[in-house]
Design an enzyme around this catalytic site. Structure first.
Site, PDB file in Angstrom:
ATOM      1  CG  ASP A  18       3.294  13.631   1.207  1.00 15.83           C
ATOM      2  OD1 ASP A  18       3.375  13.541   2.372  1.00 15.83           O
ATOM      3  OD2 ASP A  18       2.829  14.698   0.666  1.00 15.83           O
TER       4      ASP A  18
ATOM      5  CB  THR B 203       5.959   8.857   9.174  1.00 15.93           C
ATOM      6  OG1 THR B 203       6.333  10.132   8.651  1.00 15.93           O
ATOM      7  CG2 THR B 203       5.225   8.891  10.270  1.00 15.93           C
TER       8      THR B 203
ATOM      9  CG  HIS C 147      16.108  16.017   6.760  1.00 16.94           C
ATOM     10  ND1 HIS C 147      16.602  16.495   5.606  1.00 16.94           N
ATOM     11  CD2 HIS C 147      14.972  15.403   6.462  1.00 16.94           C
ATOM     12  CE1 HIS C 147      15.972  15.654   4.593  1.00 16.94           C
ATOM     13  NE2 HIS C 147      15.020  15.138   5.005  1.00 16.94           N
TER      14      HIS C 147
HETATM   15  P1  GDP Z   1       6.856  10.913   4.741  1.00 16.01           P
HETATM   16  O1  GDP Z   1       6.350  12.468   4.673  1.00 16.01           O
HETATM   17  O2  GDP Z   1       8.113  10.775   4.236  1.00 16.01           O
HETATM   18  O3  GDP Z   1       6.928  10.581   6.220  1.00 16.01           O
HETATM   19  O4  GDP Z   1       5.660  10.138   4.325  1.00 16.01           O
HETATM   20  P2  GDP Z   1       4.387   9.638   5.073  1.00 16.01           P
HETATM   21  O5  GDP Z   1       5.000   8.159   5.594  1.00 16.01           O
HETATM   22  O6  GDP Z   1       3.662  10.410   5.790  1.00 16.01           O
HETATM   23  O7  GDP Z   1       3.646   9.011   3.727  1.00 16.01           O
HETATM   24  C1  GDP Z   1       3.002   9.754   2.795  1.00 16.01           C
HETATM   25  C2  GDP Z   1       1.820   9.121   2.205  1.00 16.01           C
HETATM   26  O8  GDP Z   1       2.398   8.000   1.439  1.00 16.01           O
HETATM   27  C3  GDP Z   1       0.690   8.516   2.993  1.00 16.01           C
HETATM   28  O9  GDP Z   1      -0.604   8.908   2.527  1.00 16.01           O
HETATM   29  C4  GDP Z   1       1.038   7.165   3.142  1.00 16.01           C
HETATM   30  O10 GDP Z   1      -0.056   6.406   3.476  1.00 16.01           O
HETATM   31  C5  GDP Z   1       1.441   6.789   1.606  1.00 16.01           C
HETATM   32  N1  GDP Z   1       2.511   5.759   1.794  1.00 16.01           N
HETATM   33  C6  GDP Z   1       3.569   5.624   2.365  1.00 16.01           C
HETATM   34  N2  GDP Z   1       4.117   4.252   2.010  1.00 16.01           N
HETATM   35  C7  GDP Z   1       3.353   3.717   0.832  1.00 16.01           C
HETATM   36  C8  GDP Z   1       3.413   2.533   0.511  1.00 16.01           C
HETATM   37  O11 GDP Z   1       4.179   1.862   0.418  1.00 16.01           O
HETATM   38  N3  GDP Z   1       2.334   2.395  -0.629  1.00 16.01           N
HETATM   39  C9  GDP Z   1       1.381   3.267  -0.887  1.00 16.01           C
HETATM   40  N4  GDP Z   1       0.624   3.090  -1.938  1.00 16.01           N
HETATM   41  N5  GDP Z   1       1.389   4.364  -0.342  1.00 16.01           N
HETATM   42  C10 GDP Z   1       2.198   4.646   0.850  1.00 16.01           C
END
Ligand code: GDP
Length: 296
Positions: free
Chosen positions: A26, A30, A73
């Site tokens: 999160d 992605t 990963h």
């Molecule tokens: P992953 O599990 O690392 O792949 O994380 P995701 O890309 O799925 O992102 C998790 C959550 O964080 C999602 O609801 C995204 O929309 C939110 N998110 C990701 N990047 C940002 C950002 O730069 N700003 C904000 N406010 N939310 C973000």
């Protein structure tokens, strides 16, 4: 750097850096991968944005960067476990509203074990509760000291969601790439790593490979783990048919008889007869190994 193929220094030339994005769940891996992809591949482009083959390439300042687009990963760990250094650079995503978390530390350990340099993407700077200074301090305590504090880790503030700082991140990747020797022999022995593989109902086994040395060609006979075959068709990450792929290029191929595992090493061999012989031998060895475990 350790390479899959033994090559003479004089035969090596520089190749695109291969980047993997790691970080706590999160924290935005992605979203960041999508944001980077979007800087170049327009929505709706033929074969474009909807196709995910496990890797893609972007161009920045006329230079290519390859991204491994594998959520989680799995591939990175598998590659590490097999001693294949798949990635040249790790981008560690840390959400600045959340800070260092267990998988952040795990990612740092993975990168260090593989001796891969780390760039930190301080993500979610758009959030009202963002606290990048606190997160920098946390990372500093883990030995990742920001360059602005006289350390040697580049930290780039980004918002993957609002697409802020993406160009700066690409810039940082090229800078780090220039400070390490990222090279291969395009005319050498053809070897690389399986990124992912799946069975398509109409096309058969579709395998994404990262070429790491040499130049892979349509029609080549390859062995990948316990799978093998002749490349019947080869596509770039956009789904465009290609005939040749050099070092650092991700390709999707058709023609393997079985589904290899992510992280398997692949290599080009003389012909299909040799493919069958090698695969048979490996399967026999595997059987013997399992048999001896059962008997023990
Ligand atoms: P992953 O599990 O690392 O792949 O994380 P995701 O890309 O799925 O992102 C998790 C959550 O964080 C999602 O609801 C995204 O929309 C939110 N998110 C990701 N990047 C940002 C950002 O730069 N700003 C904000 N406010 N939310 C973000």
């Amino acid at each position: 750097r350790k390479m899959l193929a033994d090559e003479k220094d004089a035969d090596l030339s520089s190749r695109a850096p291969v980047v993997t994005i790691l970080g706590h769940v999160d924290h935005g891996k992605t979203t960041l991968l999508d944001a980077i992809r979007h800087t170049q591949v327009a929505e709706g482009e033929a074969g474009g944005i909807t196709q995910h083959i496990g890797a893609y390439q972007v161009e920045h300042n006329g230079r290519e960067i390859t991204f491994l687009d594998t959520p989680g990963h799995a591939a990175f760990t598998a590659m590490r476990a097999r001693g294949a250094q798949g990635a040249d650079i790790v981008v560690l995503v840390v959400a600045v509203n959340d800070g260092v978390m267990p998988q952040t530390k795990e990612a740092i350990n993975h990168a260090r074990a593989a001796k891969v340099p780390i760039i930190v993407a301080l993500n979610k700077i758009d959030r009202p509760d963002a606290n990048p200074e606190f997160v920098k301090k946390q990372l500093g305590e883990l030995g990742l000291v920001p360059d602005e504090w006289d350390g040697d880790t580049i930290m780039v503030p980004v918002s993957a969601k609002q697409k802020i700082g993406i160009e700066d991140l690409l810039e940082a990747i090229l800078l780090v790439a220039d400070s390490t020797s990222i090279r291969a022999n395009p005319a050498g022995k053809v070897v690389g790593t399986v990124i992912e593989a799946e069975i398509d109902r109409s096309k058969g086994v579709m395998t994404t490979l990262l070429v790491q040395n040499g130049t892979l060609q349509a029609g080549d006979a390859i062995v990948a783990g316990m799978a093998g075959g002749k490349i019947r068709a080869m596509f770039d990450f956009r789904g465009k048919r290609i005939r040749k792929a050099g070092p650092s290029t991700p390709v999707q191929i058709m023609g393997l008889s079985d589904v290899p595992n992510a992280g398997d090493i692949f290599e080009v061999v003389a012909n299909e007869k040799e493919v069958r012989a090698i695969v048979e031998e490996r399967k026999q060895k595997e059987k013997d190994r399992k048999g001896s475990i059962k008997r023990a």
